[in-house]
Design a protein around this motif. Sequence first.
Motif, PDB file in Angstrom:
ATOM      1  N   SER A 292      72.973  16.957  35.564  1.00 35.90           N
ATOM      2  CA  SER A 292      72.295  16.241  34.487  1.00 35.90           C
ATOM      3  C   SER A 292      71.129  15.409  34.994  1.00 35.90           C
ATOM      4  O   SER A 292      70.440  14.772  34.215  1.00 35.90           O
ATOM      5  CB  SER A 292      73.295  15.336  33.748  1.00 35.90           C
ATOM      6  OG  SER A 292      73.838  14.382  34.644  1.00 35.90           O
TER       7      SER A 292
ATOM      8  N   HIS B 187      75.779   8.745  38.312  1.00 36.10           N
ATOM      9  CA  HIS B 187      77.014   9.353  38.803  1.00 36.10           C
ATOM     10  C   HIS B 187      76.671  10.568  39.654  1.00 36.10           C
ATOM     11  O   HIS B 187      75.553  11.034  39.639  1.00 36.10           O
ATOM     12  CB  HIS B 187      77.897   9.774  37.622  1.00 36.10           C
ATOM     13  CG  HIS B 187      77.221  10.794  36.738  1.00 36.10           C
ATOM     14  ND1 HIS B 187      76.390  10.435  35.709  1.00 36.10           N
ATOM     15  CD2 HIS B 187      77.213  12.135  36.777  1.00 36.10           C
ATOM     16  CE1 HIS B 187      75.916  11.540  35.142  1.00 36.10           C
ATOM     17  NE2 HIS B 187      76.393  12.588  35.771  1.00 36.10           N
TER      18      HIS B 187
ATOM     19  N   CYS C  59      73.203  13.254  40.249  1.00 31.59           N
ATOM     20  CA  CYS C  59      73.934  14.386  39.714  1.00 31.59           C
ATOM     21  C   CYS C  59      72.991  15.572  39.589  1.00 31.59           C
ATOM     22  O   CYS C  59      71.974  15.490  38.923  1.00 31.59           O
ATOM     23  CB  CYS C  59      74.517  14.031  38.356  1.00 31.59           C
ATOM     24  SG  CYS C  59      75.248  15.444  37.557  1.00 31.59           S
TER      25      CYS C  59
ATOM     26  N   CYS D  89      80.543  14.428  36.520  1.00 34.41           N
ATOM     27  CA  CYS D  89      79.608  14.627  35.405  1.00 34.41           C
ATOM     28  C   CYS D  89      80.348  15.024  34.128  1.00 34.41           C
ATOM     29  O   CYS D  89      81.183  15.906  34.130  1.00 34.41           O
ATOM     30  CB  CYS D  89      78.593  15.703  35.765  1.00 34.41           C
ATOM     31  SG  CYS D  89      77.313  15.876  34.510  1.00 34.41           S
TER      32      CYS D  89
END
Length: 135
Positions: free
Chosen positions: A80, A85, A77, A90
């Motif tokens: 973050s 994920h 991601c 997110c």
Amino acid sequence: MLFWRDVSGVPNHYKKDETYHNIRKALGQVDVVDVDGGRVRVYVNADEPLQFTRRAGFANGDVIRVTLKYEDLHGYCFTSKRISHKEGTCHELSEGQREKNRLDRIEQKEKEERAMREAFSLTTRHAPERARSPG
Ligand SMILES: [Zn+2]
């Protein structure tokens, strides 16, 4: 998950055990240190943000800043910095921000493609003219 991280930015005179052990202290759970290869293998918690730069301090007061590259890291991601994920799911982004990021990235890509086309057409436009036949 286990990841090799390439550690770059280490000055030659600091390419020794101490440096990598300093870095490893900062990174957490290190599995293997490969001083010759300039890399450390660490456990990465999928729920913790990835770190791409690190400072390592030395007994003499020197502080160096190193850059970390993850080998075999195929996706994470961007917001973050977590590998659990992709940005599309997110939780730190609102629906609106996600959409904006997606559009920004598409726009960026189009801009690059346009720049490439323009660079190409410039080279063809400025190609040397055919030599005029005498007379
Ligand atoms: Zn995220």
